[in-house]
Design a protein around this motif. Sequence first.
Motif, short mmCIF file in Angstrom:
data_model
loop_
_atom_site.label_atom_id
_atom_site.label_comp_id
_atom_site.label_asym_id
_atom_site.label_seq_id
_atom_site.Cartn_x
_atom_site.Cartn_y
_atom_site.Cartn_z
N PRO A 1 6.95 -0.55 -7.59
CA PRO A 1 6.29 0.27 -6.58
C PRO A 1 5.71 -0.59 -5.46
N SER B 1 3.27 -0.11 -1.72
CA SER B 1 2.47 0.75 -0.85
C SER B 1 2.18 -0.02 0.43
N SER C 1 -0.09 0.35 3.92
CA SER C 1 -1.17 1.15 4.49
C SER C 1 -1.15 1.12 6.01
N THR D 1 4.74 9.25 3.85
CA THR D 1 3.42 8.81 4.27
C THR D 1 2.39 9.88 3.94
N VAL E 1 -0.68 6.06 4.10
CA VAL E 1 -0.11 5.13 3.11
C VAL E 1 1.33 5.55 2.81
N TYR E 2 2.26 4.61 2.98
CA TYR E 2 3.67 4.85 2.67
C TYR E 2 3.93 4.26 1.30
N ASN E 3 4.39 5.10 0.37
CA ASN E 3 4.70 4.67 -0.99
C ASN E 3 6.20 4.73 -1.22
#
Length: 140
Positions: free
Chosen positions: A84, A86, A88, A119, A123-125
């Motif tokens: 994962p 993330s 920001s 997003t 925050v883009y995960n």
Amino acid sequence: MNMIINEAHNGNVSFSCQFEAMNESAVKITPAGVSITATGQALSLMAEHSGASLLYCDDCTVATKNENLVTVTMVNPSLNKTMPFSVSDVKNVISAHLYHGRSLHPHERFEIVKLEDDTQNGVYNVEVPAHSIAVLRYLI
């Protein structure tokens, strides 16, 4: 490549090259034609960071800024585990792509898949599959 990008300023490195790109790594040449391998695709992704200011770099992530465009390259080197990531402070996603590696066989190519804009609250995960790369570009 991440190490070279991270140390380029401190070491006064203005460019880097790959040795033996033909039929050994980046480019496959056969009587039927020429194609870029997954290594060549990965090296071409690193060109997106050329001439930009370094924002962040570690073993798996490089983030650079060129004027108001931020490019983040996230590499999952694992052989079998999803990783994962993330990012920001993301507001205006320009593009997000996954370069998915189906196998680790020589001369394979990444399958390129467009990622949805995930997003939430800036925050883009993204979950990057094993031996794959995600690239996010956004405006600030």
